[in-house]
Design a protein around this motif. Sequence first.
Motif, PDB file in Angstrom:
ATOM      1  N   ARG A 109       0.799   6.421  -4.240  1.00 33.07           N
ATOM      2  CA  ARG A 109      -0.175   7.237  -5.470  1.00 33.07           C
ATOM      3  C   ARG A 109      -1.428   6.949  -6.615  1.00 33.07           C
ATOM      4  O   ARG A 109      -2.132   7.607  -7.034  1.00 33.07           O
ATOM      5  CB  ARG A 109       0.906   7.980  -6.419  1.00 33.07           C
ATOM      6  N   ARG A 110      -1.007   5.463  -6.266  1.00 31.63           N
ATOM      7  CA  ARG A 110      -2.577   5.126  -7.453  1.00 31.63           C
ATOM      8  C   ARG A 110      -3.669   4.718  -6.021  1.00 31.63           C
ATOM      9  O   ARG A 110      -5.018   4.268  -6.968  1.00 31.63           O
ATOM     10  CB  ARG A 110      -2.464   3.772  -8.035  1.00 31.63           C
ATOM     11  N   HIS A 111      -3.904   4.943  -4.853  1.00 32.22           N
ATOM     12  CA  HIS A 111      -5.043   5.149  -3.677  1.00 32.22           C
ATOM     13  C   HIS A 111      -5.070   3.875  -3.710  1.00 32.22           C
ATOM     14  O   HIS A 111      -6.929   3.106  -4.228  1.00 32.22           O
ATOM     15  CB  HIS A 111      -6.480   5.866  -4.376  1.00 32.22           C
ATOM     16  N   PRO A 112      -4.335   3.271  -2.990  1.00 31.22           N
ATOM     17  CA  PRO A 112      -4.858   1.393  -3.049  1.00 31.22           C
ATOM     18  C   PRO A 112      -5.749   1.334  -2.071  1.00 31.22           C
ATOM     19  O   PRO A 112      -6.102   2.297  -0.520  1.00 31.22           O
ATOM     20  CB  PRO A 112      -3.824   0.611  -2.593  1.00 31.22           C
ATOM     21  N   TRP A 125      -5.252  -8.148   1.854  1.00 33.01           N
ATOM     22  CA  TRP A 125      -4.751  -8.221   0.566  1.00 33.01           C
ATOM     23  C   TRP A 125      -5.341  -6.315  -0.150  1.00 33.01           C
ATOM     24  O   TRP A 125      -5.707  -5.773   0.434  1.00 33.01           O
ATOM     25  CB  TRP A 125      -5.354  -9.155  -0.993  1.00 33.01           C
ATOM     26  N   VAL A 126      -4.402  -6.172  -0.987  1.00 29.22           N
ATOM     27  CA  VAL A 126      -4.113  -4.783  -1.499  1.00 29.22           C
ATOM     28  C   VAL A 126      -4.737  -4.529  -2.670  1.00 29.22           C
ATOM     29  O   VAL A 126      -4.514  -5.284  -3.772  1.00 29.22           O
ATOM     30  CB  VAL A 126      -2.467  -3.988  -1.242  1.00 29.22           C
ATOM     31  N   GLU A 127      -6.388  -3.981  -3.419  1.00 32.90           N
ATOM     32  CA  GLU A 127      -6.714  -4.144  -4.462  1.00 32.90           C
ATOM     33  C   GLU A 127      -6.528  -2.083  -4.818  1.00 32.90           C
ATOM     34  O   GLU A 127      -6.447  -1.203  -3.551  1.00 32.90           O
ATOM     35  CB  GLU A 127      -7.663  -3.920  -4.616  1.00 32.90           C
ATOM     36  N   VAL A 128      -5.588  -1.819  -5.941  1.00 28.52           N
ATOM     37  CA  VAL A 128      -5.827  -1.023  -6.674  1.00 28.52           C
ATOM     38  C   VAL A 128      -7.222  -1.189  -8.018  1.00 28.52           C
ATOM     39  O   VAL A 128      -7.337  -1.602  -8.919  1.00 28.52           O
ATOM     40  CB  VAL A 128      -4.093  -0.881  -7.041  1.00 28.52           C
ATOM     41  N   GLY A 145       0.565  -1.501  -0.485  1.00 32.69           N
ATOM     42  CA  GLY A 145       0.314   0.333   0.195  1.00 32.69           C
ATOM     43  C   GLY A 145       0.731   1.228   0.012  1.00 32.69           C
ATOM     44  O   GLY A 145       0.612   1.995  -0.886  1.00 32.69           O
ATOM     45  N   ARG A 146       1.935   1.007   0.694  1.00 37.20           N
ATOM     46  CA  ARG A 146       3.072   2.222   1.033  1.00 37.20           C
ATOM     47  C   ARG A 146       3.717   2.134  -0.510  1.00 37.20           C
ATOM     48  O   ARG A 146       3.693   3.812  -1.050  1.00 37.20           O
ATOM     49  CB  ARG A 146       4.118   2.197   2.221  1.00 37.20           C
TER      50      ARG A 146
END
Length: 74
Positions: A46-49, A67-70, A41-42
Motif C-alpha cells: 500500500r506504500r508503493h515500495p 532490498w526494498v525502499e519506500v 514488498g508484499r
Amino acid sequence: YESGTLLFDAREKRLLRAVRRVAPRVYGTERGCLRRSLVLGRILRRRHPVMRLGAKQAAGHFAAHAWVEVDGVR
C-alpha cells in the motif's frame, strides 16, 4: 531494512518483526535478501515500495543484493 523516518501501523510493525525473526532461519542470511525483499514488498504494497537490485564483480567474485525502499528509505 531500516525504519528511518517511516511510521508503520500496528499490522505492518507486527509483520515486519515476524519477517526479521523468521527470514534468516527460512532463507538464510547470505542468499535470502531477494526472497525477504519480495515478502517485505508484499507487506508494504500500500506504500508503493520499490525493489532495488545491486550486483558487483570484484577479484573474480560476484555478489548481488536486493532490498526494498519506500519513499527513498531503506
